[in-house]
Write a protein that holds these residues in place. Structure first.
Motif, PDB file in Angstrom:
ATOM      1  N   VAL A   1       0.844  -1.201   0.000  1.00  0.00           N
ATOM      2  CA  VAL A   1       0.000   0.000   0.000  1.00  0.00           C
ATOM      3  C   VAL A   1       0.877   1.248   0.000  1.00  0.00           C
ATOM      4  O   VAL A   1       0.582   2.233  -0.691  1.00  0.00           O
ATOM      5  N   ALA A   2       1.958   1.209   0.749  1.00  0.00           N
ATOM      6  CA  ALA A   2       2.884   2.346   0.810  1.00  0.00           C
ATOM      7  C   ALA A   2       3.562   2.598  -0.537  1.00  0.00           C
ATOM      8  O   ALA A   2       4.071   3.692  -0.778  1.00  0.00           O
ATOM      9  N   ILE A   3       3.529   1.616  -1.413  1.00  0.00           N
ATOM     10  CA  ILE A   3       4.115   1.767  -2.746  1.00  0.00           C
ATOM     11  C   ILE A   3       3.052   2.200  -3.760  1.00  0.00           C
ATOM     12  O   ILE A   3       3.266   3.119  -4.547  1.00  0.00           O
ATOM     13  N   PHE A   4       1.876   1.556  -3.734  1.00  0.00           N
ATOM     14  CA  PHE A   4       0.901   1.688  -4.816  1.00  0.00           C
ATOM     15  C   PHE A   4      -0.224   2.702  -4.606  1.00  0.00           C
ATOM     16  O   PHE A   4      -0.916   3.045  -5.565  1.00  0.00           O
ATOM     17  N   SER A   5      -0.437   3.172  -3.383  1.00  0.00           N
ATOM     18  CA  SER A   5      -1.603   4.015  -3.113  1.00  0.00           C
ATOM     19  C   SER A   5      -1.475   5.403  -3.745  1.00  0.00           C
ATOM     20  O   SER A   5      -0.419   6.030  -3.685  1.00  0.00           O
ATOM     21  N   ASP A   6      -2.583   5.872  -4.356  1.00  0.00           N
ATOM     22  CA  ASP A   6      -2.592   7.252  -4.849  1.00  0.00           C
ATOM     23  C   ASP A   6      -3.332   8.172  -3.879  1.00  0.00           C
ATOM     24  O   ASP A   6      -3.588   9.326  -4.187  1.00  0.00           O
ATOM     25  N   TYR A   7      -3.690   7.631  -2.718  1.00  0.00           N
ATOM     26  CA  TYR A   7      -4.314   8.419  -1.658  1.00  0.00           C
ATOM     27  C   TYR A   7      -3.279   8.909  -0.644  1.00  0.00           C
ATOM     28  O   TYR A   7      -3.564   9.752   0.188  1.00  0.00           O
ATOM     29  N   ILE A   8      -2.080   8.337  -0.680  1.00  0.00           N
ATOM     30  CA  ILE A   8      -1.021   8.682   0.267  1.00  0.00           C
ATOM     31  C   ILE A   8       0.030   9.514  -0.466  1.00  0.00           C
ATOM     32  O   ILE A   8       0.668   9.037  -1.418  1.00  0.00           O
ATOM     33  N   ASP A   9       0.225  10.744  -0.035  1.00  0.00           N
ATOM     34  CA  ASP A   9       1.154  11.650  -0.729  1.00  0.00           C
ATOM     35  C   ASP A   9       2.589  11.148  -0.718  1.00  0.00           C
ATOM     36  O   ASP A   9       3.364  11.441  -1.637  1.00  0.00           O
ATOM     37  N   SER A  10       2.937  10.398   0.330  1.00  0.00           N
ATOM     38  CA  SER A  10       4.316   9.925   0.453  1.00  0.00           C
ATOM     39  C   SER A  10       4.555   8.583  -0.219  1.00  0.00           C
ATOM     40  O   SER A  10       5.678   8.065  -0.195  1.00  0.00           O
TER      41      SER A  10
END
Length: 334
Positions: free
Chosen positions: A63-72
């Motif tokens: 999720v930390a790699i693929f999410s477009d909801y997380i700016d970082s």
């Protein structure tokens, strides 16, 4: 000879005892805004808890790699690098892998599946939230930012360049299936032979549960959240996902526009379809369901056949429910 038979009998009894000791464990956490469920059979509760914990940690890492909801997230940072003179960006192995699979999906689907649809996804997401249909000029302008040919791959150095300012990648049609498959692959390394992973409807299964021929999976009736088709699927060592617009859509001019956007037009789909795809891996099942929602029924069947996938399309036309399927779909029913 008697000794060999005796040893074989002892081994068989021990094997049956091990199978009998297998217990069903179920774990659910909220991931990516939806329930993420893992069910598997294991002989030890402490070991089962450890495996589940590691599975959810693995999910968080993706999720930390693929999410477009997380700016970082890595995806957000990659999108932020988009420019006419963009420097190549070194990406992680997982990002490189999913980008290459997305490229194959784009090519095989004739452009129906396109992860560069991000700017349109953002436009329509905002429209659904505000319940305000976007004007034609906004759609045309935004669509100009979309196009897989705007991505340059450096296969030698595993680098990517996004060559137009304002570009935005959206892995929503492939990432959940990819994550479900990676979790299933991890479970296999932990000697879990009978498992089901459900990432908000993207489902991967391995061996059948004890004393059964497969995992039972229901299919939603098009446009219905809680009603299932009478016949159920029975699957093992397969993946299945259903694409539809039960929850996410916007209405305008007497039409319902789905959250599934046709990158070729810039608009959400207006056909009321549920597309269920059964494939050998969940990554393929996920993107195929999206692409086959956009393509004509004839082209969707042809695309599914290229990947040895089974597909069922349920379409609501003027209040009448019609079904179209590949020849191999019925073999998956109970």
């Amino acid at each position: 000879m008697f000794l060999r038979i005796l040893i074989a009998a002892i081994l068989l009894c021990n094997s049956l005892q091990i199978v009998a000791q297998q217990k069903r464990f179920s774990f659910t956490e909220s991931k990516m805004g939806s329930p993420f469920a893992i069910i598997f059979y294991c002989s030890d509760s402490a070991e089962a808890s450890r495996i589940a914990k590691q599975s959810f940690a693995l999910t968080d890492s993706f999720v930390a790699i693929f999410s477009d909801y997380i700016d970082s997230s890595e995806l957000s940072r990659l999108s932020a690098s988009a420019a006419a003179n963009a420097l190549p960006v070194k990406v992680s192995p997982a990002m490189w892998d999913i980008l290459l699979q997305s490229k194959k999906a784009y090519e095989k689907s004739g452009g129906a599946f396109d992860i560069t649809i991000g700017p349109l996804s953002k436009l329509w997401r905002k429209a659904r939230k505000a319940r305000q249909f976007p004007d034609k000029d906004s759609v045309i302008k935004t669509k100009q930012l979309v196009g897989f040919n705007k991505i340059i791959f450096d296969t030698i150095h595993q680098q990517v360049s996004l060559t137009q300012a304002g570009m935005r990648l959206d892995l929503g049609g492939i990432a959940q299936g990819y994550i479900a498959q990676k979790v299933m692959d991890y479970l296999a390394t932990q000697n879990i032979q009978q498992a089901l992973v459900n990432v908000s409807g993207d489902i991967a299964v391995s061996g059948a549960p004890p004393a059964s021929d497969g995992w039972t999976v229901g299919i939603n009736i098009p446009e219905e959240a809680d009603e299932l088709l009478p016949r159920k699927l029975q699957l093992h060592h397969k993946a299945v996902t259903t694409s539809g617009d039960i929850y996410q859509f916007i209405e305008h001019g007497g039409k319902r526009y789905s959250h599934i956007i046709d990158p070729r037009t810039g608009y959400g789909l207006t056909s009321q379809r549920n597309v269920t795809v059964i494939a050998n891996d969940c990554t393929s099942a996920d993107w195929l369901a999206t692409a086959c929602s956009i393509l004509s029924i004839k082209k969707a069947k042809k695309l599914a056949a290229q990947f040895g996938a089974a597909m069922l399309i349920g379409e609501n036309k003027k209040g009448k429910l019609r079904f179209y399927s590949t020849k191999n779909f019925n073999t998956n029913y109970k």
